[in-house]
Design an enzyme around this catalytic site. Structure first.
Site, short mmCIF file in Angstrom:
data_model
loop_
_atom_site.label_atom_id
_atom_site.label_comp_id
_atom_site.label_asym_id
_atom_site.label_seq_id
_atom_site.Cartn_x
_atom_site.Cartn_y
_atom_site.Cartn_z
N ASP A 34 0.85 -1.20 0.00
CA ASP A 34 0.00 0.00 0.00
C ASP A 34 0.88 1.24 0.00
OD1 ASP A 34 -1.98 1.89 0.35
OD2 ASP A 34 -2.12 1.55 2.52
N ASP A 38 -4.07 3.85 2.91
CA ASP A 38 -5.49 3.57 3.15
C ASP A 38 -5.72 2.11 3.54
OD1 ASP A 38 -5.13 2.26 0.77
OD2 ASP A 38 -6.71 3.30 -0.33
N ASP A 219 -10.16 -14.75 -17.20
CA ASP A 219 -10.88 -15.23 -16.03
C ASP A 219 -12.04 -16.12 -16.45
OD1 ASP A 219 -11.45 -14.90 -13.07
OD2 ASP A 219 -13.36 -14.19 -13.87
N GLU A 280 -7.73 -19.23 -17.44
CA GLU A 280 -8.11 -19.82 -16.16
C GLU A 280 -9.25 -20.77 -16.46
OE1 GLU A 280 -10.21 -19.35 -11.92
OE2 GLU A 280 -10.92 -18.36 -13.71
#
Ligand code: NOJ
Length: 557
Positions: A34, A38, A219, A280
């Site tokens: 990060d 946040d 995906d 995938e």
């Protein structure tokens, strides 16, 4: 054409496309690093850690979806496929990431979620707001319910549990049609027979290839076609989404999905620089998988048969042999993978009696011996990285991270938790942010005093990158050593074919060419290494014998 592909693969010189042997590191972006405090990982966090990935020795990075998203499924619910979620960065940040990655010799693969959009996508919002007959409904599967409309149109099930249909309220306030979602209700399925859908995704594929990405991961590839008429699948009540077993299912692995891949391949073939599509595809065995990587379709695929295999020599060997046998005729390289953001981390799996992977976070937790799991995971890393073709690493496996099995229920975000009626905790336990440094959370993942989006266990103080970097016996050092040797050792560096050696039951032993041997002892007795060669890397200390649950790389010539 097939001949050309196989010949190209056999050249083994500068003309071999990079992706045939690449080690690809999966970055689950929210949990990697990060940069803005946040508590959620982001693009600039990844940029700041590129030197780590270069030092680790991987070839490419696959970044999970970073697009604008309500995050109902960790970003796999996309509301704009051609932009970046403001919490994660900007397109300018991505351009900088690409430039810096390429300058450092790393390739970048993005994730394409084409089976569904977010329910917040402008198309779906218009489809709901426009009522029956709205043209946007033709891009999804809106159908009337059975029995006067109150029952879903068919018996299809969601991967996260429960029915695959949700009913909408029409603009006049009445309960109306149902829409299909093979995943969460916030992820309505697109109808790939619709020309607008096809053209939109042509544009999206071009958008990312034009931006300079090296590859695209597809995906839920087997979901992209459904049998017309949407007949019942015959699912028993309470059935799980067991796509690895389904044969002739009306909503999974239909022949028509391959038309989509051929379409995309025609697009990517127009680009320079060896761009790659990775599928995938959880399907019923290697033969079905091979259909996704035929010469005019996707280039490579994740290998779920290997990932799901238990810690057992016969099962792993069957997965390896099955993969090699099925992929050779289509000329596609095998790939090997142990973990991802969807699976229980393999340190934990291998420490359980039932060590195979489950389905979308539905694996029943059983007692875990983490020391045993780590020992096996280290051996499995040497097995995986010694096999021919490519490999996928999931962030944190190089640190030996276990699954976090005791996340408080109120932090769980995976839709599986709600959709299973709180019987399956889902996949959050493998998505806990990485520990980089320091002796307490957030372990350098985010600014001190900031809470990461999922809490990290205090015990990870021993597993941080900083704690492992200079320790030659650490799991991080093992991965770095293996990745370096993979680039230099004869047999590995030239991607020589695999030949099995027989060292007895419970032992996986194979040569790659005439100068490299890998021996993995999955039995419960020591195995003599006398005459096997000179060990160059071992997953645990080794003397004359290879102990149980240990692997060795040996120079044999
Ligand atoms: C596979 C992704 O890896 C997973 O995280 C996601 O939930 C489903 N596809 C749906 O997009």
């Amino acid at each position: 054409m097939l001949g050309d592909v196989v010949r190209e693969a056999a050249l083994g010189d500068g003309r071999r496309p990079w992706w045939r042997t690449a080690v690809v590191y999966e970055v689950y972006l929210r949990s990697f690093a990060d940069s803005d405090g946040d508590g959620v990982g982001d693009v600039d966090g990844l940029r700041s850690r590129l030197p780590y990935l270069v030092d680790l020795g991987v070839d490419a990075v696959w970044v999970t979806p970073w697009y604008p998203s309500p995050m109902a499924d960790g970003g796999y619910d996309v509301s704009d496929h051609r932009d970046i979620d403001p919490r994660l960065g900007t397109l300018a940040d991505v351009d900088a990431l690409l430039a810096e990655a390429h300058a450092a010799g790393l390739r970048l693969i993005v994730d394409l979620v084409a089976n569904h959009t977010s329910a917040e996508h402008p198309w779906f919002r218009a489809a709901v707001a426009g009522g029956r007959g709205a043209p946007e409904r033709a891009r999804y599967f809106f159908r009337d319910g059975r029995d006067g409309g109150d029952r879903p149109p068919n018996d299809w099930i969601s991967a996260f549990g429960g029915p695959a249909w949700t009913r909408v309220r029409e603009p006049d306030g009445s309960m109306g049609q149902w829409y299909l979602h093979l995943f969460a209700p916030e992820q309505p399925d697109l109808d790939w027979d619709d020309a607008v859908v096809q053209e939109e995704f042509d544009g999206t594929v071009r958008f990312w290839l034009d931006r300079g990405v090296d590859g695209i991961r597809v995906d839920a590839a087997p979901a992209l076609a459904k049998v017309p008429g949407l007949p019942d699948a015959g699912h028993a009540p309470g059935a799980l989404f067991e796509s690895a077993r389904w044969v002739d299912n009306p909503h999974w692995d239909r022949d028509e999905v391959h038309e989509v891949f051929r379409r995309w391949r025609r697009i990517s073939d127009g680009y320079d620089g060896d761009r790659v599509f990775v599928s995938e595809a959880v399907v019923a065995g290697p033969e079905r998988l091979a259909r996704y990587v035929r010469p005019d379709e996707l280039h490579t695929s994740f290998n779920f048969d290997f990932l799901r295999a238990a810690w057992n020599a016969a099962g792993l060997r069957a997965a390896i042999d099955g993969t090699l046998a099925a992929l050779a005729p289509v000329g596609a390289p095998p790939t090997w993978v142990l973990s991802s953001h969807d699976e229980t981390r393999h340190v934990t799996r291998f420490g359980r009696a039932a060590s195979g992977a489950g389905t979308m976070g539905f694996d029943a937790a059983s007692p875990t011996d983490l020391a045993l799991g780590l020992r096996r995971a280290r051996a499995a890393a040497l097995l995986t990285l010694a096999l021919p073709g490519g490999a996928y690493l999931y962030q944190g496996e190089e640190l030996g991270l276990p699954e976090v099995e005791d996340l408080p229920e109120d932090v769980l975000q995976d839709p599986t938790w709600e959709r299973s009626g709180h019987t399956a905790r889902g996949r959050d336990g493998c998505r806990v942010p990485l520990p980089w440094s320091g002796d307490r959370p957030p372990f350098g993942f985010t600014a001190d005093a900031v809470r990461p989006w999922l809490p990290q266990p205090g015990s990870w103080r021993e597993l941080t990158v900083a704690a492992q970097r200079d320790d030659p016996s650490s799991t991080l050092s093992l991965y770095r050593g293996a990745l370096r040797l993979r680039r230099t050792l004869p047999g590995l560096a030239d991607d020589a074919p695999l030949t099995w050696c027989d060292l007895g039951d419970g032992v996986l032993a194979f040569d790659r060419g005439s100068r490299f041997r890998c021996v993995v002892n999955l039995s419960d007795r020591p195995v003599s290494l006398a005459g096997q060669g000179e060990p160059v890397l071992t997953s645990a200390p080794v003397a004359a014998d290879l102990p149980a649950d240990t692997a060795a790389w040996l120079r044999t010539g």
